[in-house]
Design an enzyme around this catalytic site. Sequence first.
Site: not given
Length: 337
Positions: A159, A240-241, A270, A288
């Site tokens: 998405r 994203a990550r 993180e 983030h």
Amino acid sequence: MTKQQSVWVSRPLFPEVLASLAQYVDVRVETKEAKRTQAQLRAKLADVDGAIVGLSDRVDASVVAGNRRLRAIANLGVGYNNLDLAALTAAGILATNTPDVLTQTVADYAWALLLAAARRVNSAERWLRAGRWRGGMRFDDWLGLDVHGKTLGILGMGRIGQAVARRASGFDMSVIYHNRSRLPEAAEREYRAVWVDKAELLQQADHLVLVLPYTAQSHHAIGAAELAQMKRSAVLVNIARGGIVDDVALAAALREGRLAAAGLDVFEGEPAVNPALRELENAVLSPHIASASADTRRAMAQLAADNLLAALGHGPRAGHPPSLLNPQVVGRHAGET
Ligand code: 8YV
């Protein structure tokens, strides 16, 4: 009035969201966000029926083992790599996340990082704030990279990836993407996006945005070998990550001019950020915050609360949490009183 069920909220949330929970259940809210050990999490969850947790709360088998009361975990985020879904499912605990409400906001932020990194916005601002703009600036100073008319690469086309792609048409960009499964033809037409294999994506993209979930398979999906395939003039954006990119390899590529710039909202380990990245002028770094618009963070918190209440049998969706990750657990509780 004492309520029969209790929930734990692992960080401060919007008062109106907490109030909506408190209509039905007793609410214990932490006053600040903190990184808790597995033992601490286990203790927090020991005598509650449900909880709202965030990405820093790693809810795994050790945390829920032997807990006979906990029925639901609502994650504050669409990504849920902090949850061991198999362990929760095995323990009969419902798990939910917050999809959709953040899609557009996160896609906006991917563009914020891309534009800032390509056009050196943060670096230029630091220079100006340091009082270094004293006239005599050269015409060929501060040259950045164009975004319009270039090729946008997207790794991961769910998405959020699709929302990033849709925005590219305003910049007259060509869009290429790589994803395990191809989009239906109609969607590819709508986004003017062309599926390519990963090698071609790395080689062709002028700007590459990462929007894939973090799994064992996507760990270091962008490492030294992948960075070596990218254009030296390319910009890499990770919303994203942490862990999808090998931060050590990325810092080396940026430092040695093997990659032009990066926009990073997420980091391995993180809130710790690799010091090598922090030193680089060609890396735009943020803590983030891709989903952090006022409307979206409120919507995420409310969705997590709605999920939790529904999972615990309250409110208009009682028994049917809007974003349930393990529907097989619902059947297992059917017939229980
Ligand atoms: C975080 C996110 O939840 O939804 C996700 O997966 O990464 C973000 O929206 C948010 O930044 C809180 O850490």
